[in-house]
Write an enzyme that holds these catalytic residues in place. Sequence first.
Site, mmCIF file in Angstrom:
data_model
loop_
_atom_site.group_PDB
_atom_site.id
_atom_site.type_symbol
_atom_site.label_atom_id
_atom_site.label_comp_id
_atom_site.label_asym_id
_atom_site.label_seq_id
_atom_site.Cartn_x
_atom_site.Cartn_y
_atom_site.Cartn_z
ATOM 1 N N ASP A 87 -10.454 3.418 4.376
ATOM 2 C CA ASP A 87 -10.950 2.067 4.326
ATOM 3 C C ASP A 87 -12.509 1.842 4.235
ATOM 4 O OD1 ASP A 87 -8.977 0.152 4.081
ATOM 5 O OD2 ASP A 87 -8.604 -0.212 6.139
ATOM 6 N N LYS B 220 0.950 -1.272 0.058
ATOM 7 C CA LYS B 220 0.014 0.021 0.025
ATOM 8 C C LYS B 220 1.053 1.252 -0.073
ATOM 9 C CE LYS B 220 -3.847 -2.295 2.213
ATOM 10 N NZ LYS B 220 -4.619 -2.775 3.490
ATOM 11 N N GLN C 56 -4.161 -1.256 9.590
ATOM 12 C CA GLN C 56 -4.259 -2.582 9.238
ATOM 13 C C GLN C 56 -4.851 -3.601 9.983
ATOM 14 O OE1 GLN C 56 -3.248 -3.384 5.970
ATOM 15 N NE2 GLN C 56 -3.759 -5.515 6.346
#
Length: 292
Positions: free
Chosen positions: A126, A59, A103
Amino acid sequence: MPPDLPLARILDGKALAALIRADLAKQVADLKSKHGITPGIGVLLVGEDPASQVYVRNKAKAAAEVGFYPREVKLPATASEDEVLAVVDEFNNEPAIHGFLVQLPLPTQVDPQRVIDSVEPSKDADGFHVVNTGLVAMGRGGVVPATPLGCMELIKLARKDIAGLEAVVIGRSNTVGKPTAQLLLRENCTVTVAHSRSKDLAAIVRRADIVVAAVGRAEMVRGSWIKPGAIVIDVGINRVADGRLVGDVAFAEAVKVAGAITPVPGGVGPMTIACLLQNTLMLCRRVHDLPA
Ligand code: NDP
């Protein structure tokens, strides 16, 4: 099954993601030259989970390649919930960071829900915060989680108009299964969400024109479950005994029956990263009152 059936079209997520990233790079260059703005993305990794380390690295690398300012913070696996929340707070208040993610999974001493709840919704790259989940469910905007967004792009690559089609999503997680079902419903599909308590999953899948498998069980969906010509999107990432990565769908079988299918790796995975960057750019534009 006759061996000479035509093989399904492979939905190349890697290639589509590269196109999206190239477009993002142009937009970022434009934003910098015209407005002096560099989109910033924050990524917090807690612990040393090998898969998470790879995801975070990918990412951050993809973000840097399209011209974002990437900010990676790593905490040890022993970090307390307060330490994690302190980084979230820092990202929430840092103007150079327009979107960020924590994460998952988190170590057991940290409550993931508390962490997600503490993310400022306008920086929730997200799309996991309940405000964004609610807005997406109601079709009122919000941030669509990256993996479901990537799944929809891949479905659209196979077929533009999916209204009226039978769609079956296997898996009902808040991060993948449920939002994907919402997006399919928004596209006027007839949506069934299957899960671990569903009875006769094979029969449910057999009626699907679109199958999205988001379970986390290696090659669980067999070729014999697939309706001929169906679009098959495989979200699962499973490492098997010989070290290979496989999806939730038995690809070698399904590719002989489906009309279009995503590979693992090279399908949903790269699209997730590209869509995460898209989300962050969108959040950056919003905070600066720039049109999308
Ligand atoms: P979760 O573990 O949160 O959810 C799994 C879902 O699968 C649950 O709803 C569960 O049902 C259901 N399930 C479990 N066993 C069965 C079964 N035997 N039959 C039918 N349904 C079953 O996983 P995620 O949604 O987070 O992820 C799913 C997979 O996708 C994983 O392999 C993950 O690694 C991968 N993934 C890939 C991404 C990518 O970018 N490619 C991004 C995110 C995830 P129940 O609710 O009843 O327990």
